[in-house]
Enzyme design. Structure first.
Site, PDB file in Angstrom:
ATOM      1  N   ARG A  33       0.819  -1.223   0.000  1.00 50.62           N
ATOM      2  CA  ARG A  33       0.000   0.000   0.000  1.00 50.62           C
ATOM      3  C   ARG A  33       0.850   1.269   0.000  1.00 50.62           C
ATOM      4  O   ARG A  33       0.327   2.373  -0.135  1.00 50.62           O
ATOM      5  CB  ARG A  33      -0.904   0.010   1.234  1.00 50.62           C
ATOM      6  CG  ARG A  33      -1.869  -1.143   1.289  1.00 50.62           C
ATOM      7  CD  ARG A  33      -2.744  -1.019   2.501  1.00 50.62           C
ATOM      8  NE  ARG A  33      -3.669   0.076   2.349  1.00 50.62           N
ATOM      9  CZ  ARG A  33      -4.923  -0.042   1.931  1.00 50.62           C
ATOM     10  NH1 ARG A  33      -5.389  -1.221   1.640  1.00 50.62           N
ATOM     11  NH2 ARG A  33      -5.702   0.998   1.813  1.00 50.62           N
ATOM     12  N   TRP A  65       2.862   5.987   1.887  1.00 54.17           N
ATOM     13  CA  TRP A  65       2.985   6.450   0.504  1.00 54.17           C
ATOM     14  C   TRP A  65       2.814   7.962   0.598  1.00 54.17           C
ATOM     15  O   TRP A  65       1.747   8.463   0.930  1.00 54.17           O
ATOM     16  CB  TRP A  65       1.893   5.838  -0.371  1.00 54.17           C
ATOM     17  CG  TRP A  65       2.059   6.190  -1.826  1.00 54.17           C
ATOM     18  CD1 TRP A  65       2.818   5.550  -2.754  1.00 54.17           C
ATOM     19  CD2 TRP A  65       1.427   7.282  -2.519  1.00 54.17           C
ATOM     20  NE1 TRP A  65       2.711   6.181  -3.968  1.00 54.17           N
ATOM     21  CE2 TRP A  65       1.864   7.242  -3.865  1.00 54.17           C
ATOM     22  CE3 TRP A  65       0.549   8.294  -2.136  1.00 54.17           C
ATOM     23  CZ2 TRP A  65       1.450   8.161  -4.817  1.00 54.17           C
ATOM     24  CZ3 TRP A  65       0.140   9.219  -3.092  1.00 54.17           C
ATOM     25  CH2 TRP A  65       0.588   9.140  -4.415  1.00 54.17           C
ATOM     26  N   GLU A  73      -2.680  -2.188 -21.864  1.00 51.82           N
ATOM     27  CA  GLU A  73      -2.317  -2.892 -20.635  1.00 51.82           C
ATOM     28  C   GLU A  73      -0.854  -3.356 -20.682  1.00 51.82           C
ATOM     29  O   GLU A  73      -0.133  -3.262 -19.689  1.00 51.82           O
ATOM     30  CB  GLU A  73      -3.284  -4.071 -20.429  1.00 51.82           C
ATOM     31  CG  GLU A  73      -3.017  -4.948 -19.229  1.00 51.82           C
ATOM     32  CD  GLU A  73      -3.027  -4.220 -17.885  1.00 51.82           C
ATOM     33  OE1 GLU A  73      -3.383  -3.032 -17.832  1.00 51.82           O
ATOM     34  OE2 GLU A  73      -2.642  -4.841 -16.892  1.00 51.82           O
ATOM     35  N   GLU A 120       5.261   0.530 -15.521  1.00 51.01           N
ATOM     36  CA  GLU A 120       5.172   0.626 -14.060  1.00 51.01           C
ATOM     37  C   GLU A 120       6.208  -0.221 -13.339  1.00 51.01           C
ATOM     38  O   GLU A 120       6.642   0.141 -12.255  1.00 51.01           O
ATOM     39  CB  GLU A 120       3.753   0.374 -13.537  1.00 51.01           C
ATOM     40  CG  GLU A 120       3.216  -1.005 -13.663  1.00 51.01           C
ATOM     41  CD  GLU A 120       1.792  -1.128 -13.116  1.00 51.01           C
ATOM     42  OE1 GLU A 120       1.403  -0.373 -12.221  1.00 51.01           O
ATOM     43  OE2 GLU A 120       1.068  -2.015 -13.597  1.00 51.01           O
TER      44      GLU A 120
HETATM   45  O1  M6R Z   1      -7.804  -1.407  -7.223  1.00 45.75           O
HETATM   46  P1  M6R Z   1      -8.169  -0.799  -8.557  1.00 45.75           P
HETATM   47  O2  M6R Z   1      -8.426  -1.830  -9.582  1.00 45.75           O
HETATM   48  O3  M6R Z   1      -9.296   0.178  -8.449  1.00 45.75           O
HETATM   49  O4  M6R Z   1      -6.882  -0.005  -8.979  1.00 45.75           O
HETATM   50  C1  M6R Z   1      -6.851   0.759 -10.147  1.00 45.75           C
HETATM   51  C2  M6R Z   1      -5.428   1.128 -10.522  1.00 45.75           C
HETATM   52  O5  M6R Z   1      -4.834   1.866  -9.495  1.00 45.75           O
HETATM   53  C3  M6R Z   1      -4.572  -0.108 -10.811  1.00 45.75           C
HETATM   54  O6  M6R Z   1      -5.131  -0.917 -11.796  1.00 45.75           O
HETATM   55  C4  M6R Z   1      -3.152   0.316 -11.237  1.00 45.75           C
HETATM   56  O7  M6R Z   1      -3.202   0.943 -12.473  1.00 45.75           O
HETATM   57  C5  M6R Z   1      -2.230  -0.900 -11.268  1.00 45.75           C
HETATM   58  N1  M6R Z   1      -0.981  -0.582 -10.653  1.00 45.75           N
HETATM   59  C6  M6R Z   1      -1.943  -1.393 -12.625  1.00 45.75           C
HETATM   60  O8  M6R Z   1      -1.095  -2.478 -12.644  1.00 45.75           O
END
Ligand code: M6R
Length: 610
Positions: free
Chosen positions: A27, A72, A483, A490
């Protein structure tokens, strides 16, 4: 974002908290800290990861009460001073916070004028001093002081507080940032998500916004901020320790990529009946008629979940013949809100806690839309606040880069789209039967891809130090291109862009030279000819073609410097297969570059601030 853990009971609090913080480190991992009550308050905190904090703790501490935090950073750079916990001026109170206190500047000025000195650049320190200030005037009631202080806060918080005048309690409160209480036997835990408490108890109470709880080792009392007492439901956690451990893999992301066949089987179990060509989705059965009547669907999500939303758009439009708009949840609130009664919104979220997605959900509900959730984390805020929904059942996803949640989301959207098409009569029985049978085969096709994943080693090694990547796809290949690019940037910090293949000619083609790897997702059959033309255009400019093809597509294979094949499937299901080699490619490259795959810089798994 930020992980919060607290403990009160018979065990050594620091052991439980450090273990919990390690589980919550996804987190946020800029800094970490604990406050322990050991006769007096003892604070340890530092920039860096939880292992560093652990090394600062003494082996002989006997505290049975404490709170911890993994950060964070929002306000103030990651350093020792800005790390949580933050304390009151008299040193008697310590708190940890997740969220943003938006009016911290004005509160800070008032508190400074009253003689408080601030040491950090954080918004959080303001809350510690504000509670102290209020408590100095309401010294008969500490909980009330916290309630008064919190009612002056604009913004969001999940907060845990200990005070040396009350060594037998932890106070927690929530507005906008998740918090739960783990109810144990003569011990209580608090955490911002369940993975930190699962080892100790399977009984949890989720706090809702505007609630505060006073927690003792054998009791918890929940109130609203204006002090109405609440009886909260105790939920049973279905989370095993194996699910939240690496199980022999070096990184969670690697484990989660390889878990996809099982995750998709779990997602389909009890829902798909290939013999009879039927789909059962208990979570939305009561709203299917409303969905069928909707003139349009709106999908709102962020990041990877937004990409699965685009796959959803193609699925719902082609199968259920309903117009779909896919929105970044974060942008919805800045648009003239035309979403209202008669509309159906689908929010997609792995964590179920993403602040922007939650805000979009709330706004749509307020305007009278029916809001459905496609969520992974059971009991999460989004799952609880949607009108109805379908869980992904992918199991905990801990690597920051989303993998099995993406394929899980796409699977759920596929189930929903076919089901809606059946209800609306927009799909023939023959086609529905064929799709349902093929969907059932997807997990074993995923296995086949994973079995030959080492075929990607050579191309990963060759391009590990490329400065840029371009990903191109058409139709169902387009969201996969997005994607793939997101996964690469990332975790490996390589700049990557995903584009609809035809858009290349409208700009990105200028970037192509002999240094540019271009990943082409040629997994859909009906776009093959056009993809071949795009590949030729890249080759003519000396771009380096890496293609993801359907088995037997020799035409594209022969045009590629490197190609990886996936089993043939229906066009609609191609994202479920073509995305896997892209996940592996990114993973391999990140490992080659020595990156921290599970905890990439600046990111956090669950984005609970806006
Ligand atoms: O928990 P969520 O699916 O709502 O999160 C959305 C984005 O923060 C999440 O998909 C983020 O882009 C990831 N790090 C991608 O790998």
């Amino acid at each position: 974002m930020c992980g919060i853990v607290g403990y009160i009971g018979e065990k050594r609090a620091s052991d439980v908290i450090i273990k919990g913080l390690k589980r919550l480190e996804y987190r946020g991992y800029d800094s970490a800290g604990v406050a322990l009550f050991n006769g007096e308050l003892e604070i340890k905190k530092c920039k860096g990861k939880v292992v560093k904090l652990e090394s600062l703790l003494t082996k002989d501490d006997q505290a049975r009460v404490g709170i911890g935090h993994t950060r964070w950073a929002t306000h103030g750079e990651p350093n020792d001073i800005n790390s949580h916990p933050h304390t009151s001026s008299n040193g008697k109170l310590a708190l940890v916070h997740n969220g943003i206190i938006e009016n911290y500047n004005s509160l800070k000025k008032i508190l400074e004028s009253k003689g408080h000195t601030f040491y950090s650049q954080t918004d959080t320190e303001v809350l510690a001093k504000l509670i102290e200030d209020v408590y100095s005037k309401n010294s008969d009631d500490f909980k009330k002081s916290v309630q008064i202080a919190l009612s002056q806060i604009e913004g969001t918080y999940g907060v845990a507080i200990i005070h040396s005048d009350f060594p037998d309690q932890i106070i927690v409160a929530r507005k906008g940032s998740p918090l739960l209480i783990g109810v144990g036997d003569n011990e209580m835990l608090i955490a911002s998500d369940a993975s930190a408490v699962a080892e100790y108890t399977d009984q949890v109470v989720y706090l809702d916004d505007g609630e505060i709880a006073v927690i003792k080792k054998d009791d918890y009392q929940v109130h609203t901020l204006d002090d109405n007492s609440l009886i909260k439901e105790v939920h049973e956690l279905a989370l095993s320790i194996e699910e939240i451990e690496k199980g022999g893999y070096e990184f969670f992301m690697h484990k989660e990529i390889f878990e996809q066949p099982k995750a998709i089987s779990d997602c389909l179990r009890g829902r798909l009946d290939p013999e009879n060509g039927t789909i059962t989705l208990g979570g939305i059965k009561d709203v299917l008629e409303k969905m069928a009547d909707a003139k349009r669907l709106i999908i709102a999500a962020c990041g990877t979940s937004w990409h699965s939303g685009i796959v959803g758009e193609y699925l719902f439009e082609s199968l259920a013949k309903v117009s779909v708009e896919v929105e970044y949840a974060s942008e919805l609130r800045y648009k003239e809100s035309l979403i209202g009664e008669g509309d159906v919104m689908i929010v997609i979220s792995q964590s179920g806690e993403t602040a922007d997605t939650l805000a979009a959900l709330r706004q749509a509900k307020e305007n009278g839309a029916l809001v459905l959730g496609v969520v992974n984390v059971v009991g999460s805020t989004i799952a609880r606040e949607t009108d109805a929904g379908v869980y992904i059942h992918a199991g905990p996803e801990i690597g920051v880069a989303s993998t099995k949640a993406f394929t899980g989301q796409v699977t759920v959207l596929t189930l929903m789209a076919i089901k809606l098409a059946q209800v609306k009569g927009t799909i023939s029985k023959e086609k529905a039967d064929r799709l349902i049978k093929e969907l059932n085969r997807i997990p074993s096709k995923m296995e086949k891809i994973l079995e030959k994943s080492s075929e990607l080693d050579a191309v990963s090694n060759l391009f590990s130090y490329a400065p840029n990547f371009l990903y191109l796809g058409r139709s169902f290949g387009f969201p996969v291109a997005l994607e793939g690019a997101l996964k690469l940037k990332e975790i490996s910090y390589i700049h990557a862009e995903g584009y609809p293949a035809a858009e290349m000619k409208h700009g990105p083609i200028a970037l192509i030279d002999e240094m540019m790897p271009v990943v082409v997702i040629a997994g859909t059959n009906h776009t093959n000819d056009k993809m071949v033309s795009n590949i030729e255009e890249v080759r003519a400019r000396k771009g380096r073609i890496i293609s993801i093809i359907t088995e037997g597509n020799e035409e594209v294979e022969n045009l590629s410097e490197f190609s990886f094949s996936v089993p043939d499937t229906e066009d609609e299901f191609s994202p479920l297969l073509t995305v896997i080699p892209l996940q592996i490619l990114s993973y391999n490259i990140a490992v080659n570059r020595g990156c921290d795959v599970d905890q990439p810089r600046n990111l956090a798994k669950s984005v609970t601030v806006e």
